[in-house]
Design a protein around this motif. Structure first.
Motif, mmCIF file in Angstrom:
data_model
loop_
_atom_site.group_PDB
_atom_site.id
_atom_site.type_symbol
_atom_site.label_atom_id
_atom_site.label_comp_id
_atom_site.label_asym_id
_atom_site.label_seq_id
_atom_site.Cartn_x
_atom_site.Cartn_y
_atom_site.Cartn_z
ATOM 1 N N ILE A 134 0.861 -1.180 0.000
ATOM 2 C CA ILE A 134 0.000 0.000 0.000
ATOM 3 C C ILE A 134 0.897 1.229 0.000
ATOM 4 O O ILE A 134 1.894 1.275 0.727
ATOM 5 C CB ILE A 134 -0.882 0.038 1.274
ATOM 6 C CG1 ILE A 134 -1.686 -1.261 1.411
ATOM 7 C CG2 ILE A 134 -1.796 1.258 1.291
ATOM 8 C CD1 ILE A 134 -2.212 -1.494 2.824
ATOM 9 N N ASN A 135 0.559 2.210 -0.810
ATOM 10 C CA ASN A 135 1.332 3.442 -0.765
ATOM 11 C C ASN A 135 0.419 4.663 -0.832
ATOM 12 O O ASN A 135 -0.804 4.542 -0.922
ATOM 13 C CB ASN A 135 2.394 3.485 -1.877
ATOM 14 C CG ASN A 135 1.800 3.606 -3.267
ATOM 15 O OD1 ASN A 135 0.590 3.706 -3.437
ATOM 16 N ND2 ASN A 135 2.658 3.611 -4.272
ATOM 17 N N THR A 136 1.015 5.826 -0.762
ATOM 18 C CA THR A 136 0.279 7.077 -0.866
ATOM 19 C C THR A 136 -0.041 7.346 -2.328
ATOM 20 O O THR A 136 0.821 7.194 -3.192
ATOM 21 C CB THR A 136 1.118 8.237 -0.297
ATOM 22 O OG1 THR A 136 1.395 7.972 1.069
ATOM 23 C CG2 THR A 136 0.377 9.558 -0.416
ATOM 24 N N GLN A 137 -1.266 7.734 -2.602
ATOM 25 C CA GLN A 137 -1.650 8.083 -3.972
ATOM 26 C C GLN A 137 -1.167 9.502 -4.257
ATOM 27 O O GLN A 137 -1.830 10.485 -3.943
ATOM 28 C CB GLN A 137 -3.171 7.988 -4.158
ATOM 29 C CG GLN A 137 -3.603 8.163 -5.611
ATOM 30 C CD GLN A 137 -5.082 7.873 -5.804
ATOM 31 O OE1 GLN A 137 -5.827 7.744 -4.831
ATOM 32 N NE2 GLN A 137 -5.522 7.774 -7.046
ATOM 33 N N SER A 138 0.005 9.593 -4.831
ATOM 34 C CA SER A 138 0.631 10.894 -5.044
ATOM 35 C C SER A 138 -0.102 11.675 -6.124
ATOM 36 O O SER A 138 -0.463 11.147 -7.165
ATOM 37 C CB SER A 138 2.103 10.718 -5.433
ATOM 38 O OG SER A 138 2.785 10.002 -4.419
ATOM 39 N N LYS A 161 6.536 10.019 5.406
ATOM 40 C CA LYS A 161 6.813 11.403 5.792
ATOM 41 C C LYS A 161 8.009 11.962 5.021
ATOM 42 O O LYS A 161 8.061 13.155 4.715
ATOM 43 C CB LYS A 161 7.076 11.487 7.298
ATOM 44 C CG LYS A 161 5.849 11.238 8.152
ATOM 45 C CD LYS A 161 6.177 11.361 9.640
ATOM 46 C CE LYS A 161 4.933 11.138 10.494
ATOM 47 N NZ LYS A 161 5.244 11.204 11.948
ATOM 48 N N SER A 162 8.958 11.104 4.710
ATOM 49 C CA SER A 162 10.150 11.557 3.986
ATOM 50 C C SER A 162 9.968 11.504 2.475
ATOM 51 O O SER A 162 10.876 11.882 1.727
ATOM 52 C CB SER A 162 11.357 10.704 4.393
ATOM 53 O OG SER A 162 11.662 10.900 5.758
ATOM 54 N N MET A 163 8.819 11.002 2.020
ATOM 55 C CA MET A 163 8.465 10.998 0.594
ATOM 56 C C MET A 163 9.451 10.178 -0.251
ATOM 57 O O MET A 163 9.858 10.578 -1.337
ATOM 58 C CB MET A 163 8.382 12.428 0.052
ATOM 59 C CG MET A 163 7.421 13.324 0.801
ATOM 60 S SD MET A 163 5.689 12.815 0.654
ATOM 61 C CE MET A 163 5.350 13.140 -1.079
ATOM 62 N N TRP A 164 9.856 9.006 0.261
ATOM 63 C CA TRP A 164 10.745 8.153 -0.518
ATOM 64 C C TRP A 164 10.023 7.641 -1.756
ATOM 65 O O TRP A 164 8.824 7.366 -1.722
ATOM 66 C CB TRP A 164 11.204 6.965 0.321
ATOM 67 C CG TRP A 164 12.282 7.312 1.304
ATOM 68 C CD1 TRP A 164 12.587 8.545 1.800
ATOM 69 C CD2 TRP A 164 13.190 6.392 1.917
ATOM 70 N NE1 TRP A 164 13.630 8.454 2.687
ATOM 71 C CE2 TRP A 164 14.019 7.153 2.781
ATOM 72 C CE3 TRP A 164 13.381 5.019 1.838
ATOM 73 C CZ2 TRP A 164 15.023 6.563 3.541
ATOM 74 C CZ3 TRP A 164 14.367 4.428 2.595
ATOM 75 C CH2 TRP A 164 15.194 5.198 3.439
ATOM 76 N N ASN A 165 10.772 7.494 -2.855
ATOM 77 C CA ASN A 165 10.162 6.968 -4.077
ATOM 78 C C ASN A 165 10.918 5.774 -4.632
ATOM 79 O O ASN A 165 12.089 5.556 -4.328
ATOM 80 C CB ASN A 165 9.952 8.063 -5.124
ATOM 81 C CG ASN A 165 11.192 8.856 -5.474
ATOM 82 O OD1 ASN A 165 11.737 8.708 -6.549
ATOM 83 N ND2 ASN A 165 11.656 9.717 -4.571
ATOM 84 N N HIS A 166 10.197 5.012 -5.412
ATOM 85 C CA HIS A 166 10.671 3.739 -5.959
ATOM 86 C C HIS A 166 11.874 3.973 -6.878
ATOM 87 O O HIS A 166 11.947 4.989 -7.564
ATOM 88 C CB HIS A 166 9.517 3.078 -6.727
ATOM 89 C CG HIS A 166 9.770 1.670 -7.118
ATOM 90 N ND1 HIS A 166 10.433 1.323 -8.280
ATOM 91 C CD2 HIS A 166 9.447 0.501 -6.515
ATOM 92 C CE1 HIS A 166 10.497 0.003 -8.369
ATOM 93 N NE2 HIS A 166 9.915 -0.520 -7.316
ATOM 94 N N ALA A 224 5.396 6.535 -4.780
ATOM 95 C CA ALA A 224 5.866 6.437 -3.401
ATOM 96 C C ALA A 224 6.168 4.985 -3.052
ATOM 97 O O ALA A 224 5.512 4.058 -3.533
ATOM 98 C CB ALA A 224 4.818 7.006 -2.460
ATOM 99 N N LEU A 225 7.153 4.784 -2.210
ATOM 100 C CA LEU A 225 7.491 3.437 -1.749
ATOM 101 C C LEU A 225 6.338 2.894 -0.906
ATOM 102 O O LEU A 225 5.734 3.617 -0.113
ATOM 103 C CB LEU A 225 8.756 3.500 -0.911
ATOM 104 C CG LEU A 225 9.551 2.203 -0.789
ATOM 105 C CD1 LEU A 225 10.216 1.866 -2.120
ATOM 106 C CD2 LEU A 225 10.623 2.337 0.290
#
Length: 226
Positions: A90-94, A153-158, A164-165
């Protein structure tokens, strides 16, 4: 050094009464005996690249459809999971600016927030120049992950996809098996992963403690990762 695909430095103390171990010297192990490589981000999450994460915690299971040959670490993660499902992917829907930033960082082969143009920095932080390198961090498949925190919170990405991760991907970087299911809100689940002691590290310490007492694990970790 213990199979965790992450560079994570932590200070640890082990203590034991002298009469319990005789003349043995109490020391932390320097490396898991027999482990001949450090696992990378790719070793941990590459098989999830084509499994599109959901955005809703109520949809906590997805069909695990992978067509890639699993790495030893991925086989370890999938062991004991015979459901054919993947949980907490599950991730954030950016949307909006966040999505633009993910895409821009990918397009320029960037690493983090500092790879963005001034236009895309958009005064989000009071002093953009002092923004930590872990903000909008884009992972590198060929390296271990940096220290896993609350990556939402740190907005890491794949490393490959401009997304988002996911919670499960972060959990894999922490070395949780796929059959460990996280509960709570989306942010609570991300926080649980970030706060955790990596299970493989904890197991490495536990196996060392057993050795100090003249015992040994029934199923040594190195056998599972071989």
């Amino acid at each position: 050094d213990f199979g965790v695909p992450q560079n994570r430095q932590r200070f640890m103390i082990l203590g034991v009464k002298k009469e319990k171990i005789g003349n043995f010297q109490v020391e932390l192990p320097q490396r898991l005996d027999g482990l001949n490589k450090k696992f990378t981000t790719k070793d941990a999450i590459y098989d999830l690249e084509q499994v599109t994460p959901t955005h809703d915690v109520e949809e906590n299971s997805l069909i695990y459809t992978q067509k890639k040959q699993l790495t030893p670490l991925q086989k370890y993660y999938r062991s004991n999971n015979d459901t054919g499902m993947i949980f907490n992917h599950i991730n954030t829907q950016s949307r909006g600016m966040s999505l633009q930033r993910f895409k821009a960082i990918k397009e320029v082969g960037g690493k983090n927030f500092h790879s963005l143009s001034n236009e895309l920095k958009d005064n989000t932080y009071s002093d953009s120049a002092r923004t930590q390198n872990t903000i909008y961090l884009r992972l590198n498949y060929d390296e271990p992950s940096p220290t896993v925190v609350n990556v939402r919170k740190s907005m890491w990405n794949h490393p490959k996809n401009a997304v988002a991760l996911s919670i499960r991907e972060a959990a894999r970087l922490q070395s949780f098996k796929d059959d460990f299911v996280f509960k709570g809100t989306k942010d609570q689940q991300y926080q649980q992963v970030g706060n955790a002691v990596p299970p493989l590290l904890a197991r490495g310490v536990a196996e060392t403690m057993l050795g100090l007492f003249g015992d040994e694990p029934e199923f040594p970790l190195i056998d599972e990762l071989s």
